[in-house]
Design a protein around this motif. Structure first.
Motif, PDB file in Angstrom:
ATOM      1  N   SER A   1       8.742  24.204   8.695  1.00  0.00           N
ATOM      2  CA  SER A   1       9.592  23.129   9.610  1.00  0.00           C
ATOM      3  C   SER A   1      10.772  23.881  10.253  1.00  0.00           C
ATOM      4  O   SER A   1      10.741  23.154  11.725  1.00  0.00           O
ATOM      5  CB  SER A   1       9.413  21.670   8.899  1.00  0.00           C
ATOM      6  N   TYR A   2      11.630  24.505   9.932  1.00  0.00           N
ATOM      7  CA  TYR A   2      12.407  25.387  10.493  1.00  0.00           C
ATOM      8  C   TYR A   2      12.131  24.914  11.834  1.00  0.00           C
ATOM      9  O   TYR A   2      12.740  25.396  12.945  1.00  0.00           O
ATOM     10  CB  TYR A   2      13.238  26.034   9.527  1.00  0.00           C
ATOM     11  N   TRP A   3      11.337  26.410  11.588  1.00  0.00           N
ATOM     12  CA  TRP A   3      10.903  26.872  12.703  1.00  0.00           C
ATOM     13  C   TRP A   3       9.546  26.706  13.322  1.00  0.00           C
ATOM     14  O   TRP A   3       9.426  26.761  14.566  1.00  0.00           O
ATOM     15  CB  TRP A   3      11.189  28.868  13.116  1.00  0.00           C
ATOM     16  N   LEU A   4       8.419  25.681  13.309  1.00  0.00           N
ATOM     17  CA  LEU A   4       7.599  25.224  13.881  1.00  0.00           C
ATOM     18  C   LEU A   4       7.649  24.289  14.500  1.00  0.00           C
ATOM     19  O   LEU A   4       7.537  24.637  15.398  1.00  0.00           O
ATOM     20  CB  LEU A   4       6.496  24.821  12.434  1.00  0.00           C
TER      21      LEU A   4
ATOM     22  N   PRO B   1      10.601  23.604  16.066  1.00  0.00           N
ATOM     23  CA  PRO B   1      10.853  23.470  17.448  1.00  0.00           C
ATOM     24  C   PRO B   1       9.952  24.224  18.312  1.00  0.00           C
ATOM     25  O   PRO B   1       9.885  24.817  19.683  1.00  0.00           O
ATOM     26  CB  PRO B   1      12.436  24.049  16.876  1.00  0.00           C
ATOM     27  N   PHE B   2       9.418  25.340  17.910  1.00  0.00           N
ATOM     28  CA  PHE B   2       8.132  26.138  18.623  1.00  0.00           C
ATOM     29  C   PHE B   2       8.061  25.899  19.519  1.00  0.00           C
ATOM     30  O   PHE B   2       7.091  25.721  20.250  1.00  0.00           O
ATOM     31  CB  PHE B   2       8.192  27.086  17.785  1.00  0.00           C
TER      32      PHE B   2
ATOM     33  N   SER C   1       3.722  22.442   9.637  1.00  0.00           N
ATOM     34  CA  SER C   1       4.188  23.889   8.269  1.00  0.00           C
ATOM     35  C   SER C   1       3.802  22.884   6.936  1.00  0.00           C
ATOM     36  O   SER C   1       4.003  23.958   6.151  1.00  0.00           O
ATOM     37  CB  SER C   1       5.788  23.174   9.196  1.00  0.00           C
TER      38      SER C   1
END
Length: 168
Positions: free
Chosen positions: A58-61, A63-64, A105
């Motif tokens: 979830s940390y990158w999905l 914001p992406f 995520s």
């Protein structure tokens, strides 16, 4: 390294199996009440692993997803939410993209495994929770074969062998 896992219905049979293995110079471990727990032995809790992986994803999905939703709304020029105005439409598109990233995520990060369960560790943990005992033998293939013959005398509920594979 090979593993042999036998599920026995009570403490007396687990101790008897342990002693029979010990007489043949085979080291084993008992899991259950009064002995090692699944966590102490290293049986990974699949639910904890799934939560950790979903959080990491979830940390990158998210914001992406926000960026992708915002960009899609900007490029297409769709006026889906008239009440939000031009900038608001792009922001709502970004928020919808972030929500999609959050769902991704969960699915990609292991949330399906969290809901459905998976792997062999969970059934063994469930049996320990039911008050059963598990005897584990670690060693070579020859040693686990010899331990299998000994453990079968105790009529285990389940006996399963595993071979640890390493990818290099």
């Amino acid at each position: 390294m090979n593993y042999l896992v036998a599920v026995l219905p009570d403490r007396i049979q687990a101790e008897a199996a342990y002693l029979a293995l010990e007489r043949q110079a085979i080291n084993s471990t008992i899991l259950g009440r009064g002995y090692k727990t699944a966590d102490e032995f290293g049986l990974i809790d699949p639910k904890e692993q799934a939560k950790k992986q979903a959080k990491l994803m979830s940390y990158w999905l998210i914001p992406f997803g926000f960026f992708a939703g915002f960009t899609f709304s900007l490029i297409t020029g769709l006026d889906t939410f008239a009440w939000a105005g031009e900038i608001g439409n792009h922001i709502v598109g970004g928020l919808l993209g972030a929500a999609s990233g959050a769902m991704g995520s969960v699915f990609v990060g292991g949330g399906v495994g969290l809901v459905l369960g998976g792997g062999d560790a969970l059934p063994y943990r469930n049996r320990l929770d039911m008050g059963k005992y598990i005897v584990v033998v670690q060693g070579s293939e020859t040693l686990t074969r010899q331990a299998t013959r000994i453990l079968r005398q105790f009529d285990p509920e389940n006996i399963q062998g595993y071979a640890e594979t390493s990818i290099t």
